[in-house]
Design an enzyme around this catalytic site. Structure first.
Site, PDB file in Angstrom:
ATOM      1  N   TYR A  16     -43.452  42.618  -0.999  1.00  0.00           N
ATOM      2  CA  TYR A  16     -42.474  42.223   0.025  1.00  0.00           C
ATOM      3  C   TYR A  16     -41.270  43.165   0.019  1.00  0.00           C
ATOM      4  CZ  TYR A  16     -39.371  39.097   2.689  1.00  0.00           C
ATOM      5  OH  TYR A  16     -38.518  38.556   3.628  1.00  0.00           O
ATOM      6  N   ASP A  17     -40.665  43.336  -1.169  1.00  0.00           N
ATOM      7  CA  ASP A  17     -39.432  44.128  -1.265  1.00  0.00           C
ATOM      8  C   ASP A  17     -39.656  45.580  -0.845  1.00  0.00           C
ATOM      9  OD1 ASP A  17     -38.928  41.755  -2.544  1.00  0.00           O
ATOM     10  OD2 ASP A  17     -38.149  42.627  -4.393  1.00  0.00           O
ATOM     11  N   ASN A  57     -38.280  23.031  -0.885  1.00  0.00           N
ATOM     12  CA  ASN A  57     -38.750  22.376  -2.115  1.00  0.00           C
ATOM     13  C   ASN A  57     -37.907  21.165  -2.473  1.00  0.00           C
ATOM     14  OD1 ASN A  57     -40.924  23.767  -3.000  1.00  0.00           O
ATOM     15  ND2 ASN A  57     -39.909  24.725  -4.755  1.00  0.00           N
ATOM     16  N   GLY A  60     -30.156  26.703 -13.324  1.00  0.00           N
ATOM     17  CA  GLY A  60     -29.513  26.270 -12.078  1.00  0.00           C
ATOM     18  C   GLY A  60     -28.184  26.953 -11.822  1.00  0.00           C
TER      19      GLY A  60
HETATM   20  N1  NAD Z   1     -35.984  32.909   6.278  1.00  0.00           N
HETATM   21  C1  NAD Z   1     -35.296  33.711   5.501  1.00  0.00           C
HETATM   22  O1  NAD Z   1     -34.481  33.244   4.702  1.00  0.00           O
HETATM   23  C2  NAD Z   1     -35.465  35.200   5.590  1.00  0.00           C
HETATM   24  C3  NAD Z   1     -34.697  36.009   4.744  1.00  0.00           C
HETATM   25  C4  NAD Z   1     -34.849  37.388   4.819  1.00  0.00           C
HETATM   26  C5  NAD Z   1     -35.707  37.956   5.734  1.00  0.00           C
HETATM   27  N2  NAD Z   1     -36.452  37.160   6.536  1.00  0.00           N
HETATM   28  C6  NAD Z   1     -37.399  37.816   7.456  1.00  0.00           C
HETATM   29  O2  NAD Z   1     -37.402  37.197   8.724  1.00  0.00           O
HETATM   30  C7  NAD Z   1     -38.722  37.198   9.253  1.00  0.00           C
HETATM   31  C8  NAD Z   1     -39.125  35.782   9.616  1.00  0.00           C
HETATM   32  O3  NAD Z   1     -39.114  34.979   8.443  1.00  0.00           O
HETATM   33  P1  NAD Z   1     -39.361  33.409   8.471  1.00  0.00           P
HETATM   34  O4  NAD Z   1     -38.499  32.802   7.455  1.00  0.00           O
HETATM   35  O5  NAD Z   1     -39.298  32.925   9.866  1.00  0.00           O
HETATM   36  O6  NAD Z   1     -40.849  33.356   7.904  1.00  0.00           O
HETATM   37  P2  NAD Z   1     -42.167  32.704   8.528  1.00  0.00           P
HETATM   38  O7  NAD Z   1     -43.241  32.901   7.537  1.00  0.00           O
HETATM   39  O8  NAD Z   1     -41.894  31.331   9.009  1.00  0.00           O
HETATM   40  O9  NAD Z   1     -42.415  33.630   9.793  1.00  0.00           O
HETATM   41  C9  NAD Z   1     -43.155  34.815   9.755  1.00  0.00           C
HETATM   42  C10 NAD Z   1     -44.090  34.811  10.954  1.00  0.00           C
HETATM   43  O10 NAD Z   1     -44.838  36.037  10.985  1.00  0.00           O
HETATM   44  C11 NAD Z   1     -46.197  35.732  11.247  1.00  0.00           C
HETATM   45  N3  NAD Z   1     -47.006  36.818  10.689  1.00  0.00           N
HETATM   46  C12 NAD Z   1     -47.221  37.129   9.388  1.00  0.00           C
HETATM   47  N4  NAD Z   1     -48.012  38.203   9.280  1.00  0.00           N
HETATM   48  C13 NAD Z   1     -48.303  38.591  10.554  1.00  0.00           C
HETATM   49  C14 NAD Z   1     -49.091  39.625  11.102  1.00  0.00           C
HETATM   50  N5  NAD Z   1     -49.738  40.511  10.322  1.00  0.00           N
HETATM   51  N6  NAD Z   1     -49.183  39.714  12.455  1.00  0.00           N
HETATM   52  C15 NAD Z   1     -48.548  38.833  13.257  1.00  0.00           C
HETATM   53  N7  NAD Z   1     -47.787  37.821  12.785  1.00  0.00           N
HETATM   54  C16 NAD Z   1     -47.676  37.705  11.452  1.00  0.00           C
HETATM   55  C17 NAD Z   1     -46.433  34.404  10.562  1.00  0.00           C
HETATM   56  O11 NAD Z   1     -47.563  33.723  11.043  1.00  0.00           O
HETATM   57  C18 NAD Z   1     -45.136  33.679  10.885  1.00  0.00           C
HETATM   58  O12 NAD Z   1     -45.197  33.026  12.130  1.00  0.00           O
HETATM   59  C19 NAD Z   1     -39.621  37.835   8.205  1.00  0.00           C
HETATM   60  O13 NAD Z   1     -39.825  39.184   8.539  1.00  0.00           O
HETATM   61  C20 NAD Z   1     -38.823  37.724   6.945  1.00  0.00           C
HETATM   62  O14 NAD Z   1     -39.117  38.752   6.036  1.00  0.00           O
HETATM   63  C21 NAD Z   1     -36.364  35.789   6.481  1.00  0.00           C
END
Ligand code: NAD
Length: 318
Positions: free
Chosen positions: A149-150, A194, A211
């Site tokens: 991921y990172d 969670n 924590g």
């Molecule tokens: N929620 C957070 O706190 C947070 C923090 C940092 C970054 N982000 C980034 O924001 C974005 C959305 O995160 P989220 O929290 O909504 O997560 P989420 O898992 O709910 O949403 C990700 C979406 O991408 C879709 N997806 C995954 N792989 C795919 C692929 N190969 N092709 C098409 N669709 C695909 C999934 O089905 C899902 O609907 C991500 O890129 C994530 O890295 C989120």
């Protein structure tokens, strides 16, 4: 602020937690929205209420494969975001970040669209600088269980900036810090979901570590406002810009708030910290405030948690 200059917008990962809120917001602003998702972690239920809108279109597609559509703006959010999901198939996670970025950048170049990347505070790894400014290059383990991921997100950022340098593409990169709210996946292992699920089910609340590790939690509506504002910035504003809340809480304080707001008698229990878990995270928002005007995450933890708890109660019949 409205995304008034937009007409046709592609949101990848649009059926996920953040993506579904973004689609909703863009429709409210009058845009035509094409939501693309392979439903890996997202669901049709997240966007079911948008399907009757004639300006909304849902397409099942995996961003690791090329896509040919005519759009004016692209928000690239596709990527599983929680450790339990992105570690399930780590190779696919890297492919989604890297091939997904290449495909979406290629599309943006072909159709001359503006493109925004949802990057992450995880690019800072386990930071040695606190709070983290965008100029900090990070402290990331390249071979650990979080690396898919990172490092995937770091490589995506590289691709965005190379497309900018090589092709003068209008790019925007935001580094999102912990965000929470309705439509988070109930079993994604993230701390807010969670704790809420454990409390609503009358179970003890599991805290990893003692924590005392801190997080800043941003409510989804504030985050979406920041993302939309970033897309509306002039060509010279590329980011990366941090987006998140600066109100810092310890994980233990979060657990206590969840217990108080759900009114359950859950006790706090402690377990070992997973590997590479960052101990402290908080955005430095100096650049963001300059670029996005008065943007700030204003929703209090109590208000945001109350809305999230109501959503979890309703959708899980608790
Ligand atoms: N929620 C957070 O706190 C947070 C923090 C940092 C970054 N982000 C980034 O924001 C974005 C959305 O995160 P989220 O929290 O909504 O997560 P989420 O898992 O709910 O949403 C990700 C979406 O991408 C879709 N997806 C995954 N792989 C795919 C692929 N190969 N092709 C098409 N669709 C695909 C999934 O089905 C899902 O609907 C991500 O890129 C994530 O890295 C989120």
């Amino acid at each position: 602020m409205k995304s008034s200059d937009c007409t046709r917008v592609l949101v990848t990962g649009g059926a996920g937690f953040l993506g579904s809120h973004l689609c909703e917001r863009l429709l409210d602003d009058g845009c035509d929205v094409l939501c693309v998702d392979n439903f890996y972690t997202g669901t049709k239920a997240n966007v079911a209420h948008l399907l009757s809108n004639p300006r909304f279109e849902l397409m099942r597609h995996d961003v690791t494969f090329p896509l040919y559509v005519e759009v004016d703006q692209i928000y690239n959010l596709a990527c599983p975001a929680s450790p339990v999901h992105y570690q399930f198939d780590p190779v696919q996670t890297t492919k989604t970040s890297v091939h997904g970025a290449i495909n979406m950048l290629g599309l943006a170049k072909r159709v001359k669209a503006k493109i925004l990347q949802a990057s992450t505070s995880e690019v800072y790894g386990d930071p040695e600088v606190h709070p983290q400014p965008e100029s900090y290059w990070g402290h990331v383990n390249p071979i650990g269980v979080r690396s898919c991921y990172d490092e995937g997100k770091r490589c995506a950022e590289t691709l965005f900036f190379d497309y900018r340098r090589q092709h003068d593409l209008p790019i925007k990169v935001v580094r999102i810090f912990n965000t929470y709210g309705p439509r988070m996946h109930p079993n994604d292992g993230r701390v807010v979901s969670n704790f809420i699920m454990q409390a609503l089910q009358g179970q003890d609340i599991t805290i990893f570590g003692d924590g005392s590790q801190s997080r800043s939690f941003c409510y989804v509506d504030d985050l979406i406002e920041g993302i939309v504002r970033m897309m509306a910035t002039p060509h010279e504003v590329t980011g990366p810009l941090n987006l998140g809340s600066t109100f810092e809480f310890t994980i233990k304080e979060l657990a206590q708030s969840v217990v108080a707001l759900t009114g359950t008698g859950s006790k706090l229990v402690f377990a070992d910290l997973p590997p590479d878990d960052p101990t402290q995270r908080r955005p430095d928002l100096t650049l963001t405030r300059e670029a996005l005007g008065s943007w700030e995450a204003t929703t209090t933890l109590e208000d945001g948690l109350a809305k999230t708890i109501a959503y979890f109660k309703q959708t899980n019949g608790l």
